[in-house]
Design a protein around this motif. Sequence first.
Motif, PDB file in Angstrom:
ATOM      1  N   SER A 229      20.402  -8.321  15.039  1.00 47.01           N
ATOM      2  CA  SER A 229      20.454  -7.083  14.274  1.00 47.01           C
ATOM      3  C   SER A 229      21.427  -6.094  14.896  1.00 47.01           C
ATOM      4  N   LEU A 230      21.347  -5.927  16.204  1.00 46.73           N
ATOM      5  CA  LEU A 230      22.227  -4.970  16.868  1.00 46.73           C
ATOM      6  C   LEU A 230      23.665  -5.468  16.858  1.00 46.73           C
ATOM      7  N   PHE A 231      23.867  -6.760  17.118  1.00 48.45           N
ATOM      8  CA  PHE A 231      25.227  -7.305  17.127  1.00 48.45           C
ATOM      9  C   PHE A 231      25.905  -7.087  15.774  1.00 48.45           C
ATOM     10  N   SER A 232      25.176  -7.334  14.700  1.00 51.11           N
ATOM     11  CA  SER A 232      25.742  -7.169  13.366  1.00 51.11           C
ATOM     12  C   SER A 232      26.074  -5.709  13.081  1.00 51.11           C
ATOM     13  N   ASN A 233      25.252  -4.788  13.544  1.00 47.11           N
ATOM     14  CA  ASN A 233      25.477  -3.370  13.292  1.00 47.11           C
ATOM     15  C   ASN A 233      26.641  -2.801  14.088  1.00 47.11           C
ATOM     16  N   LEU A 234      27.073  -3.512  15.107  1.00 48.00           N
ATOM     17  CA  LEU A 234      28.141  -3.004  15.965  1.00 48.00           C
ATOM     18  C   LEU A 234      29.534  -3.347  15.463  1.00 48.00           C
ATOM     19  N   GLY A 235      29.634  -4.205  14.461  1.00 54.11           N
ATOM     20  CA  GLY A 235      30.974  -4.641  14.092  1.00 54.11           C
ATOM     21  C   GLY A 235      31.173  -4.854  12.618  1.00 54.11           C
ATOM     22  N   PHE A 236      32.248  -5.558  12.329  1.00 52.36           N
ATOM     23  CA  PHE A 236      32.643  -5.793  10.956  1.00 52.36           C
ATOM     24  C   PHE A 236      31.867  -6.964  10.357  1.00 52.36           C
ATOM     25  N   VAL A 237      31.775  -8.044  11.149  1.00 55.04           N
ATOM     26  CA  VAL A 237      31.117  -9.259  10.681  1.00 55.04           C
ATOM     27  C   VAL A 237      30.220  -9.758  11.780  1.00 55.04           C
ATOM     28  N   GLY A 238      28.954 -10.009  11.486  1.00 57.64           N
ATOM     29  CA  GLY A 238      28.035 -10.551  12.485  1.00 57.64           C
ATOM     30  C   GLY A 238      27.921 -12.052  12.354  1.00 57.64           C
ATOM     31  N   ALA A 239      27.217 -12.660  13.300  1.00 52.27           N
ATOM     32  CA  ALA A 239      26.946 -14.084  13.209  1.00 52.27           C
ATOM     33  C   ALA A 239      25.967 -14.329  12.071  1.00 52.27           C
ATOM     34  N   THR A 240      26.122 -15.416  11.383  1.00 51.86           N
ATOM     35  CA  THR A 240      25.194 -15.744  10.311  1.00 51.86           C
ATOM     36  C   THR A 240      23.876 -16.207  10.883  1.00 51.86           C
ATOM     37  N   GLU A 241      22.858 -16.154  10.062  1.00 58.37           N
ATOM     38  CA  GLU A 241      21.524 -16.491  10.546  1.00 58.37           C
ATOM     39  C   GLU A 241      21.422 -17.951  10.942  1.00 58.37           C
ATOM     40  N   ASN A 242      22.116 -18.833  10.199  1.00 59.89           N
ATOM     41  CA  ASN A 242      22.000 -20.260  10.531  1.00 59.89           C
ATOM     42  C   ASN A 242      23.069 -20.733  11.498  1.00 59.89           C
ATOM     43  N   GLY A 243      23.938 -19.821  11.896  1.00 59.01           N
ATOM     44  CA  GLY A 243      24.944 -20.162  12.896  1.00 59.01           C
ATOM     45  C   GLY A 243      26.020 -21.108  12.406  1.00 59.01           C
ATOM     46  N   GLU A 244      26.110 -21.354  11.085  1.00 64.62           N
ATOM     47  CA  GLU A 244      27.028 -22.356  10.581  1.00 64.62           C
ATOM     48  C   GLU A 244      28.325 -21.769  10.030  1.00 64.62           C
ATOM     49  N   ASP A 245      28.409 -20.468   9.905  1.00 67.75           N
ATOM     50  CA  ASP A 245      29.622 -19.849   9.358  1.00 67.75           C
ATOM     51  C   ASP A 245      30.700 -19.818  10.428  1.00 67.75           C
ATOM     52  N   THR A 246      31.698 -20.669  10.284  1.00 67.09           N
ATOM     53  CA  THR A 246      32.754 -20.753  11.303  1.00 67.09           C
ATOM     54  C   THR A 246      34.096 -20.253  10.776  1.00 67.09           C
ATOM     55  N   GLU A 247      34.104 -19.622   9.607  1.00 68.06           N
ATOM     56  CA  GLU A 247      35.347 -19.097   9.059  1.00 68.06           C
ATOM     57  C   GLU A 247      35.931 -18.056  10.001  1.00 68.06           C
ATOM     58  N   PHE A 248      37.220 -18.196  10.261  1.00 67.89           N
ATOM     59  CA  PHE A 248      37.861 -17.308  11.240  1.00 67.89           C
ATOM     60  C   PHE A 248      38.661 -16.225  10.532  1.00 67.89           C
ATOM     61  N   ARG A 249      38.536 -15.009  11.048  1.00 71.71           N
ATOM     62  CA  ARG A 249      39.349 -13.887  10.615  1.00 71.71           C
ATOM     63  C   ARG A 249      39.862 -13.163  11.843  1.00 71.71           C
ATOM     64  N   VAL A 250      41.045 -12.617  11.727  1.00 73.49           N
ATOM     65  CA  VAL A 250      41.651 -11.931  12.866  1.00 73.49           C
ATOM     66  C   VAL A 250      40.790 -10.741  13.293  1.00 73.49           C
ATOM     67  N   ASP A 251      40.158 -10.068  12.314  1.00 74.68           N
ATOM     68  CA  ASP A 251      39.345  -8.896  12.625  1.00 74.68           C
ATOM     69  C   ASP A 251      37.854  -9.216  12.580  1.00 74.68           C
ATOM     70  N   ALA A 252      37.492 -10.456  12.911  1.00 75.54           N
ATOM     71  CA  ALA A 252      36.098 -10.893  12.769  1.00 75.54           C
ATOM     72  C   ALA A 252      35.149 -10.118  13.673  1.00 75.54           C
ATOM     73  N   PHE A 253      35.625  -9.666  14.819  1.00 70.89           N
ATOM     74  CA  PHE A 253      34.743  -8.993  15.777  1.00 70.89           C
ATOM     75  C   PHE A 253      35.368  -7.693  16.262  1.00 70.89           C
ATOM     76  N   SER A 254      34.516  -6.733  16.534  1.00 73.59           N
ATOM     77  CA  SER A 254      34.978  -5.420  16.988  1.00 73.59           C
ATOM     78  C   SER A 254      34.945  -5.329  18.513  1.00 73.59           C
ATOM     79  N   ALA A 255      35.590  -4.295  19.022  1.00 73.61           N
ATOM     80  CA  ALA A 255      35.571  -4.055  20.468  1.00 73.61           C
ATOM     81  C   ALA A 255      34.156  -3.766  20.946  1.00 73.61           C
ATOM     82  N   GLU A 256      33.353  -3.098  20.104  1.00 69.81           N
ATOM     83  CA  GLU A 256      31.969  -2.791  20.471  1.00 69.81           C
ATOM     84  C   GLU A 256      31.134  -4.069  20.579  1.00 69.81           C
ATOM     85  N   GLN A 257      31.382  -5.025  19.689  1.00 71.17           N
ATOM     86  CA  GLN A 257      30.664  -6.292  19.769  1.00 71.17           C
ATOM     87  C   GLN A 257      31.038  -7.053  21.037  1.00 71.17           C
TER      88      GLN A 257
END
Length: 534
Positions: free
Chosen positions: A267-295
């Motif tokens: 919950s906290l990880f997802s709230n800190l950025g643009f895109v969080g990890a999916t619940e089942n851990g299977e979403d592996t699509e890559f984006r250049v801005d997938a994660f924030s500096a806060e994450q």
Amino acid sequence: MIVEDKYIKIEEDSDEDVDDDQPTHGRAMARDVEYLVVTTLLDNTALQECSVPQHVLRKILSAGNSSTLVNSLENLIQVCRTADGRAGLASKDILPPAIQLIQSLPYPSARHLLTLCLKLVRNLCAGEIANHNSFVQLNGGALISNVSNSASLSLEPDAGIIRMGLQVLANVSLAGQQHQRAIWQQLFPKEFVALARVQSRETCDPLCMVIYACGDGSPELFAQLCSARGITIVKEIVNTTAAVGCGEDWYKLLLSRTCLEGPYFQSLFSNLGFVGATENGEDTEFRVDAFSAEQAFFLRCISDILNERLQEITVPSDLAFCVFGIFKKSIGILKSATRVKSGHPTGSSMIDVLGYSLTILRDICAQKSVRGSNEDLGDALDVLLSHGLIELLLCLLRDLEPTSVIWKAIKQGEERDGPKSSSLKPCPYKGFQRDMVAVIGNCTYKSKLVQDEIRQRDWILLLLQQCGLDDDNPYLREWGIWCVRDLFQGNEENERVVVELELQGAVDTPEIAQLGLRVEVNPNTRRPKLVNVS
């Protein structure tokens, strides 16, 4: 800004001001609202007046044994530095007038007096239950909140005043559940959010202490903290800590309780950025801005906490699964990564998320070896293995450029970054290859399942190649030796593979010869052993 006492004048009502027809109790009330006018010098250019009820002043001057307010407060602060002093002042009921004095002093013109009053109340509430009870009865939490709001609204928030107020709340919160809930009800969530946004280490540390102390022993309050209403508090604390750092352990204790010992990591990880990890851990699509500096910073903190408390914390399987999902999403950066000569933090959010998620996986997989295989550590490791952790790491390891020693042997002086290396990937940060080998080694420890998987996928020689020196991977050699020893321990099938490699001459290839090691095979038992050439 320091406000100095200029003079103190007690104004008494004259007889002419009192109505003869006024009842006796009315006259008493009139005397109770007499005011002391304290005229102070502000910045040596302007005069500022603040009024204090006369009975409040008299009580403090009498208890402080001085004719001036500043000296009385300083004397009382010294007295209540000891338990006996606090008990003595509690018997004189000195906390209520101190609270009333704070209510009467304006900020910022009376900042110096406010600081002394807050320090006095803080010391009075350091372990003295009578003062704790009095503070709650007088709605002290709301008062401290008002003072902190005034100090935080200036162009440059007054960290000193805010910190002192938070220290008062921290002392009161240690008194018990009743006091904790009183403070929580007065400050959650709006006031906590405002305080968390003050970007100062001076204020963030005691704020974390107050929140941790209030929620300690109360899962209900921690659930509120990480709910939709409260998650912004933790988010702002992480953002503030990312900007200014932390000087005490309360921030780590708070994150540990909510995200490692509690179920709120995702919950906290997802709230800190643009895109969080999916619940089942299977979403592996890559984006250049997938994660924030806060994450990235958040994962760094979680990694540090887990590493420091590896003997104490048992990581739940859902957290391990979530981190694995983050790692799988982050490996997309390897398609475009260039060689980085520094460890993380590298300054790239994507690469830092890759590295910190990997070190978290390393420590999750290390729990069995660190704490003993007989202890019940849950099924986090089993979940990771069942979802292909080993296969993924070995494939990534295969696609990396060889270590510097092997590279020199194979290329015979050819430049490492020459055109023939285009099909292999460099380490995106210093230590990436070592960290992957460390995860594999921790998974292999006393696990025949992992040992057999590595053999069946024909990865033994690849792991043997990790036992050498590498400029981009400090301690790769040590982790490689650890991994290979665990790979052979108690597994005769894996030992036979190495024997066959030796009989075929495979062990004498330049790659292995340049490792600084050799594989010796016992002529009687035919079991292999790694030997340092030197």
